[in-house]
Design a protein around this motif. Sequence first.
Motif, PDB file in Angstrom:
ATOM      1  N   LYS A   1       0.832  -1.211   0.000  1.00  0.00           N
ATOM      2  CA  LYS A   1       0.000   0.000   0.000  1.00  0.00           C
ATOM      3  C   LYS A   1       0.864   1.258   0.000  1.00  0.00           C
ATOM      4  CE  LYS A   1      -3.982  -2.083   2.356  1.00  0.00           C
ATOM      5  NZ  LYS A   1      -4.812  -2.100   3.589  1.00  0.00           N
ATOM      6  N   VAL A   2       1.950   1.215   0.759  1.00  0.00           N
ATOM      7  CA  VAL A   2       2.868   2.362   0.793  1.00  0.00           C
ATOM      8  C   VAL A   2       3.507   2.553  -0.585  1.00  0.00           C
ATOM      9  CG1 VAL A   2       4.964   3.321   1.814  1.00  0.00           C
ATOM     10  CG2 VAL A   2       3.328   2.107   3.255  1.00  0.00           C
ATOM     11  N   PHE A   3       3.838   1.447  -1.245  1.00  0.00           N
ATOM     12  CA  PHE A   3       4.403   1.518  -2.593  1.00  0.00           C
ATOM     13  C   PHE A   3       3.422   2.203  -3.552  1.00  0.00           C
ATOM     14  CE2 PHE A   3       4.835  -0.296  -6.862  1.00  0.00           C
ATOM     15  CZ  PHE A   3       6.161  -0.024  -7.143  1.00  0.00           C
ATOM     16  N   VAL A   4       2.158   1.823  -3.468  1.00  0.00           N
ATOM     17  CA  VAL A   4       1.139   2.441  -4.323  1.00  0.00           C
ATOM     18  C   VAL A   4       1.018   3.934  -4.019  1.00  0.00           C
ATOM     19  CG1 VAL A   4      -1.330   2.526  -4.855  1.00  0.00           C
ATOM     20  CG2 VAL A   4      -0.175   0.315  -4.634  1.00  0.00           C
ATOM     21  N   LYS A   5       1.013   4.271  -2.736  1.00  0.00           N
ATOM     22  CA  LYS A   5       0.914   5.685  -2.335  1.00  0.00           C
ATOM     23  C   LYS A   5       2.128   6.476  -2.808  1.00  0.00           C
ATOM     24  CE  LYS A   5       0.396   8.670   1.722  1.00  0.00           C
ATOM     25  NZ  LYS A   5       0.265   8.718   3.202  1.00  0.00           N
TER      26      LYS A   5
ATOM     27  N   SER B   1       4.012   5.789  -5.333  1.00  0.00           N
ATOM     28  CA  SER B   1       3.910   5.897  -6.792  1.00  0.00           C
ATOM     29  C   SER B   1       2.977   7.039  -7.186  1.00  0.00           C
ATOM     30  CB  SER B   1       3.395   4.578  -7.386  1.00  0.00           C
ATOM     31  OG  SER B   1       4.270   3.510  -7.100  1.00  0.00           O
ATOM     32  N   ARG B   2       1.874   7.168  -6.462  1.00  0.00           N
ATOM     33  CA  ARG B   2       0.929   8.257  -6.741  1.00  0.00           C
ATOM     34  C   ARG B   2       1.558   9.610  -6.419  1.00  0.00           C
ATOM     35  NH1 ARG B   2      -4.351   5.249  -4.076  1.00  0.00           N
ATOM     36  NH2 ARG B   2      -4.846   3.917  -5.890  1.00  0.00           N
ATOM     37  N   ASN B   3       2.304   9.668  -5.332  1.00  0.00           N
ATOM     38  CA  ASN B   3       2.992  10.916  -4.980  1.00  0.00           C
ATOM     39  C   ASN B   3       3.999  11.310  -6.064  1.00  0.00           C
ATOM     40  OD1 ASN B   3       1.601  11.112  -2.573  1.00  0.00           O
ATOM     41  ND2 ASN B   3       3.224  10.201  -1.343  1.00  0.00           N
ATOM     42  N   PHE B   4       4.678  10.298  -6.603  1.00  0.00           N
ATOM     43  CA  PHE B   4       5.634  10.548  -7.685  1.00  0.00           C
ATOM     44  C   PHE B   4       4.904  11.093  -8.911  1.00  0.00           C
ATOM     45  CE2 PHE B   4       7.905   8.900 -11.478  1.00  0.00           C
ATOM     46  CZ  PHE B   4       9.076   9.624 -11.343  1.00  0.00           C
ATOM     47  N   SER B   5       3.755  10.515  -9.222  1.00  0.00           N
ATOM     48  CA  SER B   5       2.962  10.983 -10.357  1.00  0.00           C
ATOM     49  C   SER B   5       2.528  12.431 -10.157  1.00  0.00           C
ATOM     50  CB  SER B   5       1.729  10.088 -10.535  1.00  0.00           C
ATOM     51  OG  SER B   5       0.925  10.545 -11.604  1.00  0.00           O
TER      52      SER B   5
ATOM     53  N   LEU C   1      10.574   6.602  -4.226  1.00  0.00           N
ATOM     54  CA  LEU C   1       9.985   5.437  -4.892  1.00  0.00           C
ATOM     55  C   LEU C   1      10.995   4.285  -4.960  1.00  0.00           C
ATOM     56  CD1 LEU C   1       7.637   4.132  -6.303  1.00  0.00           C
ATOM     57  CD2 LEU C   1       8.276   5.313  -8.419  1.00  0.00           C
ATOM     58  N   CYS C   2      12.256   4.606  -5.232  1.00  0.00           N
ATOM     59  CA  CYS C   2      13.298   3.573  -5.236  1.00  0.00           C
ATOM     60  C   CYS C   2      13.440   2.943  -3.853  1.00  0.00           C
ATOM     61  CB  CYS C   2      14.637   4.177  -5.659  1.00  0.00           C
ATOM     62  SG  CYS C   2      14.785   4.554  -7.411  1.00  0.00           S
ATOM     63  N   ASN C   3      13.465   3.784  -2.831  1.00  0.00           N
ATOM     64  CA  ASN C   3      13.623   3.269  -1.469  1.00  0.00           C
ATOM     65  C   ASN C   3      12.451   2.386  -1.059  1.00  0.00           C
ATOM     66  OD1 ASN C   3      16.103   4.513  -1.039  1.00  0.00           O
ATOM     67  ND2 ASN C   3      15.196   6.373  -0.192  1.00  0.00           N
ATOM     68  N   GLN C   4      11.242   2.767  -1.469  1.00  0.00           N
ATOM     69  CA  GLN C   4      10.079   1.949  -1.132  1.00  0.00           C
ATOM     70  C   GLN C   4      10.089   0.632  -1.911  1.00  0.00           C
ATOM     71  OE1 GLN C   4       8.143   2.193   1.332  1.00  0.00           O
ATOM     72  NE2 GLN C   4       6.942   0.396   0.785  1.00  0.00           N
ATOM     73  N   THR C   5      10.565   0.673  -3.149  1.00  0.00           N
ATOM     74  CA  THR C   5      10.729  -0.550  -3.926  1.00  0.00           C
ATOM     75  C   THR C   5      11.708  -1.484  -3.223  1.00  0.00           C
ATOM     76  OG1 THR C   5      10.344   0.669  -5.989  1.00  0.00           O
ATOM     77  CG2 THR C   5      11.385  -1.491  -6.176  1.00  0.00           C
ATOM     78  N   ASN C   6      12.803  -0.914  -2.725  1.00  0.00           N
ATOM     79  CA  ASN C   6      13.794  -1.708  -2.001  1.00  0.00           C
ATOM     80  C   ASN C   6      13.231  -2.261  -0.692  1.00  0.00           C
ATOM     81  OD1 ASN C   6      15.806  -1.422  -3.916  1.00  0.00           O
ATOM     82  ND2 ASN C   6      16.644   0.430  -2.982  1.00  0.00           N
ATOM     83  N   THR C   7      12.385  -1.484  -0.039  1.00  0.00           N
ATOM     84  CA  THR C   7      11.758  -1.957   1.195  1.00  0.00           C
ATOM     85  C   THR C   7      10.904  -3.190   0.914  1.00  0.00           C
ATOM     86  OG1 THR C   7      11.707   0.261   2.178  1.00  0.00           O
ATOM     87  CG2 THR C   7      10.167  -1.347   3.066  1.00  0.00           C
TER      88      THR C   7
END
Length: 241
Positions: free
Chosen positions: A192-196, A198-202, A224-230
């Motif tokens: 869910k954090v990843f989705v959020k 991603s939306r913030n990045f958009s 976004l990279c850090n959340q992907t790594n998480t």
Amino acid sequence: MMDCPTASLSLQHVIFPFLDELNEKEGKDITSAVKNAFNKVEKQNIGFARMFISGVCKPEPDIHVTRHVLSLAAKPCADYTIDRSEVEFKLLCDRASRRCSGHPLLASLHYGVSKSGMPFHGVCYVCCGLDLKTILSRIPLEISDRSIFLQTIKDIAGAIRDVLEAVNSVSKAHGQLELMSTYKKALDYEKKVFVKTSRNFSDTLKKFFKDSRADDVFASANSLCNQTNTLLQLFKVASKG
């Protein structure tokens, strides 16, 4: 020894390699305590490592820390490598952070900081697939060319969808693993954090085309990279069950 390093490009690709170089020069481990301290502070204050590097590099105005840290996003890191042979896990790794030997698109950048002697390395790695972190790492090179950057944005959107599909496939195919079940709530939360994120990045990209604040794009892409790594790190732990 850190049980679970905090996902941070600034830590894994700048600060920790610098500390490892100190260990090599001394011929012994003299920095474990320092790594642990950085890891704990970063975990409690997300972004501390980046701000620390910015402070160290402040005397060098030509060093744009957020930009250069982002260019390192595609660099392989063992902390995010999932050692499973199943196709679903391999697909997740490939779509989020393709593991390859890579070659520098740019020569290594070494900036000497006079007060501390701390080198800053900036390398953009090219991998043979459109994984999310590789595409994000291209932003500093492509953001100034509107037509190319628009295509990059499309690639990022597609890569985000691919990562989410891969996450769902792993959860569906291997949810019965003991630790996958144990970490289910945590995995769902980080998704869910990843989705959020991603939306913030958009949203940041939409603002960029109005105010041209590239640094905001770099910072958001770093997040976004850090959340992907998480996500990758958590799946790495959960997949051991």
